[in-house]
Design a protein around this motif. Sequence first.
Motif, PDB file in Angstrom:
ATOM      1  N   UNK A   1       0.465  -1.836  14.491  1.00  0.00           N
ATOM      2  CA  UNK A   1       1.615  -1.393  13.692  1.00  0.00           C
ATOM      3  C   UNK A   1       1.376  -1.724  12.227  1.00  0.00           C
ATOM      4  N   UNK A   2       1.575  -0.725  11.364  1.00  0.00           N
ATOM      5  CA  UNK A   2       1.473  -0.907   9.920  1.00  0.00           C
ATOM      6  C   UNK A   2       2.757  -0.390   9.272  1.00  0.00           C
ATOM      7  N   UNK A   3       2.864  -0.604   7.968  1.00  0.00           N
ATOM      8  CA  UNK A   3       4.067  -0.198   7.243  1.00  0.00           C
ATOM      9  C   UNK A   3       3.690   0.519   5.948  1.00  0.00           C
ATOM     10  N   UNK A   4       4.439   1.559   5.656  1.00  0.00           N
ATOM     11  CA  UNK A   4       4.242   2.287   4.392  1.00  0.00           C
ATOM     12  C   UNK A   4       5.074   1.631   3.294  1.00  0.00           C
ATOM     13  N   UNK A   5       4.572   1.765   2.078  1.00  0.00           N
ATOM     14  CA  UNK A   5       5.342   1.309   0.916  1.00  0.00           C
ATOM     15  C   UNK A   5       4.922   2.206  -0.243  1.00  0.00           C
ATOM     16  N   UNK A   6       5.420   3.441  -0.204  1.00  0.00           N
ATOM     17  CA  UNK A   6       4.993   4.441  -1.174  1.00  0.00           C
ATOM     18  C   UNK A   6       6.188   5.262  -1.636  1.00  0.00           C
ATOM     19  N   UNK A   7       5.915   6.182  -2.566  1.00  0.00           N
ATOM     20  CA  UNK A   7       6.985   7.002  -3.152  1.00  0.00           C
ATOM     21  C   UNK A   7       7.664   7.872  -2.100  1.00  0.00           C
TER      22      UNK A   7
END
Length: 545
Positions: A33-39
Amino acid sequence: MADVKEDRTVISAIAGIIKAASYEKEEYGGLSIYYRYDAELMEEVREDAEYLADKMAITPKQAVLFSLIIEMSKCDELTKRDLAENLNTSFVELLSYEDDLKALERALIIKRGGSGKIRVGGDVLKCLEKNMAFRRPSNSGLKTLTILSRMTRLFQDIQNESVDKEIALSEMDAMILLNPGTSIAKTANLYGVLLEGAKADERYNESYGWGYHENYDYQGSMCPAERIYNEEDMALQKNKVITYASRDGIRVKDHFKIEDSVKEEIFDDCGGLHEEAPFSGLLKCDSLVAKPLFYDAPIQESLSTLYDLLSESRYAQVKKALEDKGMRSGFTCLFYGSPGTGKTETVYQLAKGTKRDIITADVSKLKSMWVGESEKNLRRLFANYKRVAQNSSVTPILLFNEADAIFGIRKTAAEGAVDKMENSLQNIILQEMEDLKGILIATTNLTENLDKAFERRFLYKVKFNTPSITVKCQIWKALMPELSDTDARYLAEKFDFSGGQIENVVRKRTIQSILTGNEPDMQAILTFCSEELLETKRLSRRIGF
């Protein structure tokens, strides 16, 4: 859309952000599991982020980063490497997040010490457990004792390397500069303690020589020399703010202490020097959080009488009537009963409702290994209470929590030093209760451990029983308003819980909802209840040997 916003809560907003940000990636033969942190994520969670940002006085971008940190850390520490790996980004790219991390740190939402590890502040977690948003407390409108209390925690965080030194010192500066009318601010100004433009290390050294808290400069525990700057730079010593401390009657040059005259100036608006700080604490009535409590009829009737008696106008009237008749005017009350039935919280709400501060006695610190010191500590505690009561417009409450630890049965034919000390302490308390001109409330779980002489000296005694099914229903509904009446009744009948145990179950449910992003269903609640039941039985066996 307006209806959606009305239904949104802090936890649902965090859960929405986490759900949108998380994704699975196949690697090493499994899914990670990963997480996005983008526009793109910011646009998807814009409404949740704006809601959370408004509640916590931060930016939407920072609200998203905070939500991700909550999920990644699982209420534990998180390294920058962990953060980079969870966000599936390079360490260099992570440096671009530093401004937002620093902003969250300044808002006291996260803490980072010398090791650089990130953790969510304890006060923030407590708010989340109640589905409330944490907002950085104001540094304005503070009193001296509140400033000193906050400084104590900040000093401890600095020593434990759990907070950025510069941020902690800025907090201390702000508390003093924004409250110029307090005695601590006036004294700081008088001795020029705050140096404009000083470096962090210099301010830390000066603050340590200046700040007064329980970890040093009391009963032989002193501020070490390395915490203060070089001898040739000793402005505080030259101004007679600090002086060399004594060890075994001889002055030594490796430790310092604040001059008593300066401490008197610091505590001027608190009724003078509070030498008893290490074994007593002050809870201001306006710092206590109002909380609904539910009781069965007999307890409610007794407490209604107490609320009436302790209202300021009635208390003054009753006190004068007793004094006019030559009777003791001290008000003493015992709250006793099973653990978790609300005894201590009732004292807090009683104080809140009658606008009375509370002086709490720390029994563990009252007792000393040195012969005669425990008795001196106890006398100073009551002397301190008398001083505060005399200088207060509303008489405070002196609270002994878990009173059986010091109000126990006196030993007959005591020969050992410990037994003699215990008897001596109890005799002092008995005499002080006789002479009391204020309000003393004691709480205990074990009334059989109380000496009969103490029981006779309590004017009012209130027994707290495990709540009835009706009251348990009210507690379940108050802590979980979304519960149906049928489910609340079912839980109340199935589990013979105290209010404290019900609160434990609801806290577990709240934490689980934060960790998973989903509201636990009734089956999960029943599981939490069973765990609480097993834990209670295990502790009961342990206590009973």
